[in-house]
Design a protein around this motif. Structure first.
Motif, short mmCIF file in Angstrom:
data_model
loop_
_atom_site.label_atom_id
_atom_site.label_comp_id
_atom_site.label_asym_id
_atom_site.label_seq_id
_atom_site.Cartn_x
_atom_site.Cartn_y
_atom_site.Cartn_z
N ASN A 37 118.28 132.41 24.37
CA ASN A 37 118.30 132.96 23.01
C ASN A 37 119.36 132.28 22.17
O ASN A 37 120.13 132.92 21.44
N GLU A 38 119.39 130.94 22.26
CA GLU A 38 120.34 130.14 21.51
C GLU A 38 119.60 129.15 20.61
O GLU A 38 118.46 128.76 20.90
N PHE A 39 120.25 128.73 19.55
CA PHE A 39 119.71 127.68 18.68
C PHE A 39 120.86 126.80 18.22
O PHE A 39 121.91 127.31 17.80
N HIS A 40 120.66 125.49 18.32
CA HIS A 40 121.72 124.55 17.97
C HIS A 40 121.21 123.62 16.87
O HIS A 40 120.54 122.63 17.15
N PRO A 41 121.52 123.91 15.62
CA PRO A 41 120.98 123.15 14.50
C PRO A 41 121.36 121.68 14.50
O PRO A 41 120.64 120.84 13.96
N ASN A 42 122.49 121.34 15.12
CA ASN A 42 122.93 119.95 15.12
C ASN A 42 122.80 119.31 16.50
O ASN A 42 123.52 118.37 16.82
#
Length: 224
Positions: A37-42
């Protein structure tokens, strides 16, 4: 894939699923969103290979999905043979805001067929639906291609979690359904074999394949 052969005990299943598609379509973020449940935009392009294992409960059985992720860049293509080996499921991802990634779908399907050692349950995923104003590939185009190729289809957003879990779970459930039908048929054949032997009849054993309603494709995964 492995499972406990004792019919009286709860069976455990391990399914290898691969993420494929061009670089920067969001494969790693889809996996990060589903598994942690993670999101890493970069986030940068994945280097090498990594995998996450997720557990699901289906019909009282513990299903372990081992989901593999690798970069889609050409310079890492040397890992393909080992990457695909043993896979029974695939999540083929394109970016709805970059048509060239959709145009690459055919090449990825061909590579999947060449390198995998069995027919693979595959879902076509149009990712980044949060980029509505930048859309270059319509939902209908994605659906039509999936239907033509006999694939499942779903649009997702790793950013806001839309349909992410559903996409992975669709693949896992279909693999499980195919395996369940195969195991059930195997038990029926064994019962018929015992009955025939008890009646003094000749028994002819033949290997078969599974047929599903998924585009009429034959699956010969999941040996029991």
């Amino acid at each position: 894939m492995s499972y406990d052969r004792d019919e009286e005990q709860s069976q455990d299943y391990l399914f290898k699923i691969v993420l494929i598609g061009d670089s920067a379509v969001g494969k790693s973020n889809l996996l990060a969103r589903y598994a942690r449940n993670e999101f890493h935009p970069n986030s940068k392009s994945t280097i090498g290979v990594e995998f996450q294992t997720q557990k699901l409960d289906i019909d009282g059985k513990e299903i372990k999905a081992q989901i593999w992720d690798t970069a889609g860049q050409e310079r890492f293509r040397a890992v393909t043979s080992a990457y695909y080996r043993g896979a029974v499921g695939a999540v083929l991802v394109y970016d709805i805001s970059r048509r060239q990634t959709f145009d690459s779908v055919g090449r990825w399907l061909n590579e999947l067929q060449i390198h995998s050692d069995m027919n693979v349950v595959t879902i076509l995923v149009g990712n980044k639906i949060d980029l509505k104003d930048a859309r270059e590939v319509s939902t209908e185009e994605g659906k039509t291609l999936a239907e033509t190729q006999g694939l499942f289809f779903m649009e997702t957003s790793a950013l806001d979690s839309s349909n992410v879990a559903a996409a992975f779970q669709t693949v896992v459930r279909e693999i499980y359904n195919i395996l369940s039908r195969k195991v059930f048929r195997s038990k029926e054949e064994k019962r018929n074999e015992k009955s025939s032997l008890s009646n003094g009849k000749t028994v002819i054993l033949q290997a078969g394949t599974d047929e599903t309603n998924n585009g009429g494709k034959r699956y010969w995964c999941c040996s029991s």
